[in-house]
Structures are given as structure tokens and as C-alpha cells.
Design a protein around this motif. Structure first.
Motif, PDB file in Angstrom:
ATOM      1  N   VAL A 276     -59.902 -24.557  42.244  1.00 29.87           N
ATOM      2  CA  VAL A 276     -59.903 -24.317  41.234  1.00 29.87           C
ATOM      3  C   VAL A 276     -60.161 -22.589  41.722  1.00 29.87           C
ATOM      4  CG1 VAL A 276     -62.515 -23.653  42.401  1.00 29.87           C
ATOM      5  CG2 VAL A 276     -61.753 -25.513  42.436  1.00 29.87           C
ATOM      6  N   GLY A 277     -58.900 -21.546  41.996  1.00 28.30           N
ATOM      7  CA  GLY A 277     -58.916 -20.437  41.727  1.00 28.30           C
ATOM      8  C   GLY A 277     -58.527 -20.143  40.836  1.00 28.30           C
ATOM      9  N   LEU A 278     -56.785 -21.156  40.155  1.00 28.07           N
ATOM     10  CA  LEU A 278     -56.362 -21.080  38.718  1.00 28.07           C
ATOM     11  C   LEU A 278     -56.949 -21.182  37.675  1.00 28.07           C
ATOM     12  CD1 LEU A 278     -53.617 -23.338  39.499  1.00 28.07           C
ATOM     13  CD2 LEU A 278     -53.272 -20.289  39.703  1.00 28.07           C
ATOM     14  N   THR A 279     -58.344 -22.123  37.820  1.00 26.97           N
ATOM     15  CA  THR A 279     -59.821 -21.703  36.947  1.00 26.97           C
ATOM     16  C   THR A 279     -60.216 -20.914  36.774  1.00 26.97           C
ATOM     17  OG1 THR A 279     -59.983 -24.951  37.555  1.00 26.97           O
ATOM     18  CG2 THR A 279     -61.337 -23.155  36.647  1.00 26.97           C
ATOM     19  N   LEU A 280     -60.714 -20.342  38.297  1.00 30.56           N
ATOM     20  CA  LEU A 280     -61.443 -19.047  38.382  1.00 30.56           C
ATOM     21  C   LEU A 280     -60.282 -18.113  37.524  1.00 30.56           C
ATOM     22  CD1 LEU A 280     -63.406 -19.055  41.404  1.00 30.56           C
ATOM     23  CD2 LEU A 280     -63.573 -19.238  38.990  1.00 30.56           C
ATOM     24  N   ASN A 281     -58.968 -17.904  37.298  1.00 27.20           N
ATOM     25  CA  ASN A 281     -57.861 -16.743  36.959  1.00 27.20           C
ATOM     26  C   ASN A 281     -58.054 -16.855  35.720  1.00 27.20           C
ATOM     27  OD1 ASN A 281     -56.179 -15.110  36.516  1.00 27.20           O
ATOM     28  ND2 ASN A 281     -54.998 -16.849  36.838  1.00 27.20           N
TER      29      ASN A 281
END
Length: 85
Positions: free
Chosen positions: A40-45
Motif C-alpha cells: 500500500v505504501g509502495l502504491t502511494l509512492n
């Protein structure tokens, strides 16, 4: 062309996050939880990268992007090191 590549990267990481969340909800494995939070964090990144390069090219979002990626990676690292099976 860059917009397509950035968009595909964001979509791919979102699909991976969705699959990991779905697997976690089915099995309740703690490693899947940390992996899904990381993705999810990498998607936000990737979304921040898309915003930085395509939508707001005059604004530098490098620190925001790097911080999100670092936090996502640290969450996964925590899950790999401290969680017991």
C-alpha cells in the motif's frame, strides 16, 4: 510515454497490494499483513511519483516520495525481523 509507464507502475503495485490484503483476510498470516501494508505504501509512492513528474512537474516532491518509500520498506523490514511464525 512516461505517463503511461508511471501509471502502469502504480496500477501494478495497487493490484499487488489488493491481492496481498485479500490473502491476509483469508489466512490472517502476519507476514501477509506486513507485506500488504508495504505494498500500500509502495502504491502511494508510485502515485506520488506520478504526481511529481506528470501533474506537478514544477513542484519537487522528492522528499515526500522518498519518505513514503522508506516508511513502506521499514514496515516490511519490521515484519520480516520481529514477527514470529
Amino acid at each position: 510515454m512516461a505517463a503511461v509507464i508511471y501509471s502502469l507502475c502504480a496500477i501494478t503495485s495497487a493490484v499487488c497490494a489488493w491481492l496481498l490484503v485479500r490473502a491476509y483476510l483469508g489466512t490472517s498470516s502476519r507476514l501477509l499483513l506486513w507485506s500488504s501494508i508495504c505494498f500500500v505504501g509502495l502504491t502511494l509512492n508510485n502515485v506520488a511519483l506520478w504526481l511529481d513528474k506528470i501533474v506537478l512537474p514544477q513542484t519537487d516532491l522528492t522528499i515526500l516520495r522518498t519518505s513514503i518509500g522508506l516508511l513502506a520498506t521499514l514496515v516490511l523490514l519490521y515484519g520480516l525481523i520481529w514477527e514470529e511464525s
